[in-house]
Motif scaffolding. Sequence first.
Motif, PDB file in Angstrom:
ATOM      1  N   ALA A 253       0.808  -1.218   0.000  1.00 46.45           N
ATOM      2  CA  ALA A 253       0.000   0.000   0.000  1.00 46.45           C
ATOM      3  C   ALA A 253       0.842   1.270   0.000  1.00 46.45           C
ATOM      4  O   ALA A 253       0.355   2.340  -0.373  1.00 46.45           O
ATOM      5  N   TYR A 254       2.098   1.189   0.401  1.00 48.72           N
ATOM      6  CA  TYR A 254       2.956   2.372   0.411  1.00 48.72           C
ATOM      7  C   TYR A 254       3.398   2.757  -1.003  1.00 48.72           C
ATOM      8  O   TYR A 254       3.922   3.849  -1.206  1.00 48.72           O
ATOM      9  N   ARG A 255       3.243   1.827  -1.935  1.00 45.38           N
ATOM     10  CA  ARG A 255       3.625   2.055  -3.330  1.00 45.38           C
ATOM     11  C   ARG A 255       5.116   2.395  -3.481  1.00 45.38           C
ATOM     12  O   ARG A 255       5.503   3.204  -4.334  1.00 45.38           O
ATOM     13  N   ASN A 256       5.946   1.784  -2.654  1.00 49.38           N
ATOM     14  CA  ASN A 256       7.383   2.056  -2.756  1.00 49.38           C
ATOM     15  C   ASN A 256       8.247   0.803  -2.675  1.00 49.38           C
ATOM     16  O   ASN A 256       9.451   0.888  -2.440  1.00 49.38           O
ATOM     17  N   GLU A 257       7.625  -0.364  -2.868  1.00 51.52           N
ATOM     18  CA  GLU A 257       8.389  -1.601  -2.749  1.00 51.52           C
ATOM     19  C   GLU A 257       9.558  -1.653  -3.739  1.00 51.52           C
ATOM     20  O   GLU A 257      10.633  -2.148  -3.399  1.00 51.52           O
ATOM     21  N   LYS A 258       9.370  -1.131  -4.968  1.00 51.59           N
ATOM     22  CA  LYS A 258      10.459  -1.165  -5.946  1.00 51.59           C
ATOM     23  C   LYS A 258      11.639  -0.323  -5.472  1.00 51.59           C
ATOM     24  O   LYS A 258      12.803  -0.725  -5.617  1.00 51.59           O
ATOM     25  N   GLU A 259      11.360   0.835  -4.904  1.00 46.34           N
ATOM     26  CA  GLU A 259      12.433   1.686  -4.400  1.00 46.34           C
ATOM     27  C   GLU A 259      13.107   1.066  -3.179  1.00 46.34           C
ATOM     28  O   GLU A 259      14.324   1.165  -3.005  1.00 46.34           O
TER      29      GLU A 259
ATOM     30  N   LEU B 286       0.311  -7.306   2.886  1.00 43.80           N
ATOM     31  CA  LEU B 286      -0.725  -7.568   1.885  1.00 43.80           C
ATOM     32  C   LEU B 286      -1.728  -6.424   1.889  1.00 43.80           C
ATOM     33  O   LEU B 286      -2.327  -6.119   2.924  1.00 43.80           O
ATOM     34  N   ASP B 287      -1.923  -5.796   0.745  1.00 48.56           N
ATOM     35  CA  ASP B 287      -2.815  -4.648   0.655  1.00 48.56           C
ATOM     36  C   ASP B 287      -4.285  -5.080   0.744  1.00 48.56           C
ATOM     37  O   ASP B 287      -4.656  -6.178   0.321  1.00 48.56           O
TER      38      ASP B 287
END
Length: 283
Positions: A50-56, A77-78
Amino acid sequence: MVASTSVKLNTGADMPTVGLGTWKSAPGAVEHAVEFALKNGYKHVDTAAAYRNEKEVGAGIAASGVPRESIFLTTKLDNPDQKEAEEALNSSLKNLGTSYLNLWLMHWPAPMTKGEPPLADKTHDWLDTWKSMEKLYKAHPDKLKAIGVSNFSVKFLERLLAVAEVVPAVNQIEMHPSCPSEDVLEFCRSKGIVVTAYSPLGSDNSPLLTNEVVVKLAEKPTSLASPSSPKSVTNSRILSNAVIIDLTDDEIKELHKIDETHHFRACHPSWTGWGSLGFPDCE
């Protein structure tokens, strides 16, 4: 209270008690924060789909040069993915650039739709989500070292444990001097579930940052002794957040008194559309 650098989970694994939190970390900043933290002694990184930053986060881990086996990695898990747990797990692994997670949490006991804005999905029971997580945990020990929950109050934990085949290793909740969540802490202790605190100082612009008791203790310096995931993208704060020094019984009593007159919650459960989720002062 004697602080420690790690805590043993009910799986037998050791989890570092201080992790780098990444909630609200701005794009372009979190990769550096993760890299810097790992290069300077952090062993635990906490993120979420949910933070939308896993790739970074994954890029920061790679850039740090720290061996993956030396890092305790947590993601979540979102809510809109609760019907598709396996797909969500594989997506998180891909985004993070890793073959396994040390800990995977159900972010909220609150299934939601995939639309914009996401709404409460009353057609799905979060207990079915947990059953899917259990199945994946048992079937893929190479991918999942531990599973747990987040934002679970006592009433939700009781419902979960009544049917669970796997006792959650962790319950990650908001916990700080103005939201001590003592009932959840005591219940989890009785069941062998480790409680991890997020927003341990109340998140951005928290009144705790200017509270006279907190400021006085911070000047020692000291830090809360419970497992926690403080967030920062500032180098000096990342370093200071990692300092663990014991608190005396009297100092802990001073912190506990803050909640008597200054209770607040940084992450309000009502946003999910599922009401209070059993937490006090949330309606």
